[in-house]
Structures are given as structure tokens and as C-alpha cells.
Design an enzyme around this catalytic site. Sequence first.
Site, PDB file in Angstrom:
ATOM      1  N   CYS A  99      -3.625   7.388   7.049  1.00  0.00           N
ATOM      2  CA  CYS A  99      -3.827   8.757   6.543  1.00  0.00           C
ATOM      3  C   CYS A  99      -3.040   8.991   5.255  1.00  0.00           C
ATOM      4  O   CYS A  99      -3.544   9.598   4.316  1.00  0.00           O
ATOM      5  CB  CYS A  99      -3.349   9.786   7.550  1.00  0.00           C
ATOM      6  SG  CYS A  99      -4.144   9.695   9.144  1.00  0.00           S
ATOM      7  N   ASP A 100      -1.784   8.553   5.219  1.00  0.00           N
ATOM      8  CA  ASP A 100      -0.873   9.049   4.191  1.00  0.00           C
ATOM      9  C   ASP A 100      -0.451   8.040   3.121  1.00  0.00           C
ATOM     10  O   ASP A 100       0.103   8.445   2.100  1.00  0.00           O
ATOM     11  CB  ASP A 100       0.386   9.623   4.868  1.00  0.00           C
ATOM     12  CG  ASP A 100       0.034  10.786   5.785  1.00  0.00           C
ATOM     13  OD1 ASP A 100      -0.997  11.430   5.530  1.00  0.00           O
ATOM     14  OD2 ASP A 100       0.763  11.041   6.742  1.00  0.00           O
ATOM     15  N   CYS A 154       1.374   7.777  10.213  1.00  0.00           N
ATOM     16  CA  CYS A 154      -0.010   7.312  10.034  1.00  0.00           C
ATOM     17  C   CYS A 154      -0.192   6.765   8.625  1.00  0.00           C
ATOM     18  O   CYS A 154      -0.450   7.523   7.685  1.00  0.00           O
ATOM     19  CB  CYS A 154      -0.997   8.452  10.303  1.00  0.00           C
ATOM     20  SG  CYS A 154      -2.704   7.953  10.070  1.00  0.00           S
TER      21      CYS A 154
END
Length: 511
Positions: free
Chosen positions: A200-201, A197
Site C-alpha cells: 500500500c505505502d 503494508c
Amino acid sequence: VTQFNLHGIEKYKIHEMQEEFAMQGINRYVRLLGVISWFLIVPGCINSADKGEASYDINAARTVKNLIPVAIIGSGPAGLSAAIYTCRANLKTVVIAGEEPGGQLMKTTYVENVPGIKRLLGSDVVAGMRDQAIKFGASIMPGAVVHIDVTRWPFMITLHGGQELCAMSIIIAAGAQPRFLGVPGEQHYWGHGVSACAVCDAPFYQDDEVVVVGGGDAALEEAMHIANYAKKVTILVRKDHFRASAIMQDHLMKGFKNIQVLFNVEVTEIVGDGVLVTGVQLKNTKTGNISKYPTSGVFLGIGRVPNTQFLPHEIETDQEGHIKLKGRSQETSVPGVFAAGDVADPVYRQAGVAAGDGIKAALDTERFLNNLGLTREMIQELESQFVGMAQTDSSNETLESLHSLADLEKVLAESKTPVVLDFYTEHCPSCLQLMPKLARAAHESEGKVVVYKVNAENLFEVAKKYNILKVPSLVVIKQGKEVARYVGDDASVDFASINGVQVLLKRIAQF
Ligand SMILES: Cc1cc2nc3c(=O)[nH]c(=O)nc-3n(C[C@H](O)[C@H](O)[C@H](O)COP(=O)(O)OP(=O)(O)OC[C@H]3O[C@@H](n4cnc5c(N)ncnc54)[C@H](O)[C@@H]3O)c2cc1C
């Protein structure tokens, strides 16, 4: 706890609470998570006397508990679009949100190819669908389905946690999830340098060098997103060409000087120092040569697999696990069970297509229930058996934020109990789901544990200090020292249920 019937008052309460949340300035994503309400489900669903062959006799519905005319499994574009249609047709509908409320669009940034929407954040596209479904009366239920029994009718749906629903019809809209490489090191370094992701990261890899594995649209999209943060992004492609669409390749070539591509390479191992990723082992697919490529992050962009593992064998799937459909309808091999979106779509996998499938599934469902004899009068007769819904005001409890490193040092110096730092980002749905549970469990611990939320993107120095590479991450500190750490996908903790989080904080209180 107050119990409401599915009619009237509960819908009003949901809206009232949402507005209150908005007034408090709580992030808009919270609206997507269904954390503000849940259902009161009585134990059991079908009396043992009712078990047997699926007879599709409407009278069989008279004796069951936790009844619902339409159960939709999944809260992505397919599930929510289906809910808009079934609710508008006055069919009581429960949408079971699953572990990724809102679905895959929550993981992307801007969407500009959904008809009628020029350009909007993926999460806002989903929020619009969800609000529309709720406006027409849909009830969104947190939790994931672990089993469906289609050998009896009404069908029995079992959730993680054991709750049971009796559904007169089911629309499966469970979408898809990342495909893994299956190489050594992948699971070991998951959350410690391996991610699927980028949204997200990626912020954790500022000024780092990372690789993206894959040659399709998903890989290119991941790479372009990470390029906004990382110093250098290398796309590793197994073949000698991209599988991605021409327009994506065009975007890539035009504006990303820090992205490079290596063709004819296969990742055979992800290596590290035991804690963090340091590189990947590559095999040249033409020469067979093995080499090591240094990197601190490995992003998987190799596609997704349909979420059909929980389905019984009566619902036919293809070799990859996609649900098989009949003709141009959304009917599955089991009458009364329909499917929509990526879970049944190995080809198109687009939000607009999933939404269209959802609409078709809803229309098919309406026809099925009409043919069964579910008239307006029958709905009124059965209403007292419909699943009930509950709410408490515990969702009003929120976590305190840390705003600086100095803030943190002060808290640690003053605290006599374990301090939990809850690292999150605003684009991480599971982080936002976890927060109200942590807030409630911390409140119930009566001061034995204190929990602070830390926006890992804004407070990058604190995230770096604690080596945070995955969110959500809970870091437990006692007397100035880290004594434990729990990453969101830690299998030893049940982050999905309030009970699991309460158990965790009780354990931490004893440190
Ligand atoms: C990074 C990325 C960018 C994208 N960009 C675009 C774009 O720009 N335009 C576009 O049109 N499409 C885009 N897509 C594709 C699009 O997101 C999908 O096609 C679409 O979301 C599919 O919708 P769906 O409802 O079928 O499934 P999903 O969106 O995957 O939703 C599945 C839902 O099912 C739930 N679920 C799963 N298992 C269970 C269970 N056991 N019990 C209960 N619930 C369960 C999940 O929690 C989730 O809510 C993108 C996809 C990705 C990954």
C-alpha cells in the site's frame, strides 16, 4: 430498493452488475469488495421467548428471523474456499467480508506457491476464489462481526452497526492482522511514516531511506518490495540471525543492493518532528547501547495476531489467541462452530493451507447440519425466514479523477464549495471500499461538497505536495487552503459505513 430472496434472481443480478462494472472498466479489485450489494436485515433475530440454552433442536430455527444455514466470518482464502464447498452442497451461505475483503493476499504482489497457480497477483488469486464461490451461490456481505452468542441455537451473530444474523452453523475464517511493536511514537506516527503494508505505502517513499523491523519471511518480503521504490532499506533484526526461510534469505542476498541488515538491534522508540517520522531509537541487544537511526519510514514486519478478539469465551483459544481445534477436524469447542485458516493456525499460515482448512471446515459443517436434520425439504420450509438481500443503483455513481497538477489547480480556482481530494492507490483495498461510499455521499450532498479521486502513485507530484504518506487520505481544501485532513484509520470517522461517510461529508459541507 428492491428486495430479493436468496434464491435465483439475486445471484443473477450480482453477475449482471459485475459484468456491467467490468464493461465500465472499473478496477478488478472492486469485484472483491462486495460494495455492489448488501443485505436487507430486519431488526432483531431471535424473539426474546426463544432465548435460552443452545438446544440444537432444528425446530428452534422455525421461529427466528434473518436465518442462514452457514455463516462464514472472513473472506480470505479460508472463508472463500469453505463457501465454494458449502454452496456446492446446496447450503445457503453468507460470507461476511470483514474490513479487509479478500484477506491478507490482497496485500501481496505475486503468489507462486498456491498449487495449480504458477504465478498470479494475490488479488487475482482471491478474485478467482470469490468468483467460484459466487458461481455456486455464495452471498458476500460487507461488514465486520462484533459479537457471537453461542449460548443459544441458532447462534446469533451481531455486526458492527447492530445488524443480527441467526446462523445454524458458523465457520470462523477471520485470519490475522499485523503485530505492533508497542513502543512510544508508533501510534502517533501511524500513517505518518509508520506502516504495516509495503504494497500500500511503499510508493510514497521513493528515493527515501526506510527501515523494516523484523527477521522473518514477512519482514524480508516487505523489504524486497520497498527496495523497488526507496533509495535504501535497512532491516532491523533483534537477534543475530534471520528467522526467515532459507529461500527468502537466498532471494534477498542475490538481487538487492539497496538493502542492508542490522542484527542485534531493538527499536525502542519511533521519533519524529511531531508530524512525520524522522528516525528510530535503537537499543543494541548485546551491549545495551542506545543510538538513533535516521529514517523517514518504519515498516513493521513482525508477524500477525489472530483476529479472535470478538469471540466469546466458550470458543477456546490458545495463549496467542488462535482458535483451538479438535483432532484433525476444524471443530472448535462449540458444536456447530468451526474455524479455518490463519485464525486457527499458529504454524503454517499459507494461503493453500488456509484454503484446505476451509474445505475441511465446510465438510465438517455439512455433516453437522445433516445430523441436525437440515434436509432439502427442511431448507424449503425455512426459506422464507432466510436473510434477504437488497441492491440499489447508487453503486453506479463514481468519483471523477484528477489527472494532473494543472487539473487540480483549475478545479481549486473554480470551486466555490469545499473540495475533497481522495488519495488512493489501486493496491489499497480500503481505498477502493471507500470510493463508492464517497461517490454516493457526494452525490447526495447536491453540490455542497465535491470529491475528486487522486491516484497517489500516478500523480506522485500532487501526493508529495500534500505530504501524503498513507492511503486512503482525504484532504479538504477551501478557497485554495487545506482546512482538514482525514486519514483512513482515523478513529473519529466511521469510514466503514455509508452513514459514517455521509456524516463526514455533511460536516465538510459546513466548512
Ligand atoms: C505480505 C504477505 C504475503 C503473503 N504471501 C503468501 C504467498 O505468497 N503464498 C501463500 O500461500 N501465502 C502467503 N501469505 C499468507 C496468506 O496470505 C495467509 O496465510 C492467508 O491469507 C490466510 O487466509 P485466511 O483466509 O485464513 O485469512 P486472511 O487472508 O487473513 O483473511 C481474513 C478475513 O477475515 C476477515 N475478518 C477479520 N475479522 C473479521 C470480523 N470481525 N468480521 C468479519 N470478517 C472478519 C478479514 O476482513 C479477511 O477478509 C502472505 C501473507 C502476507 C501478509
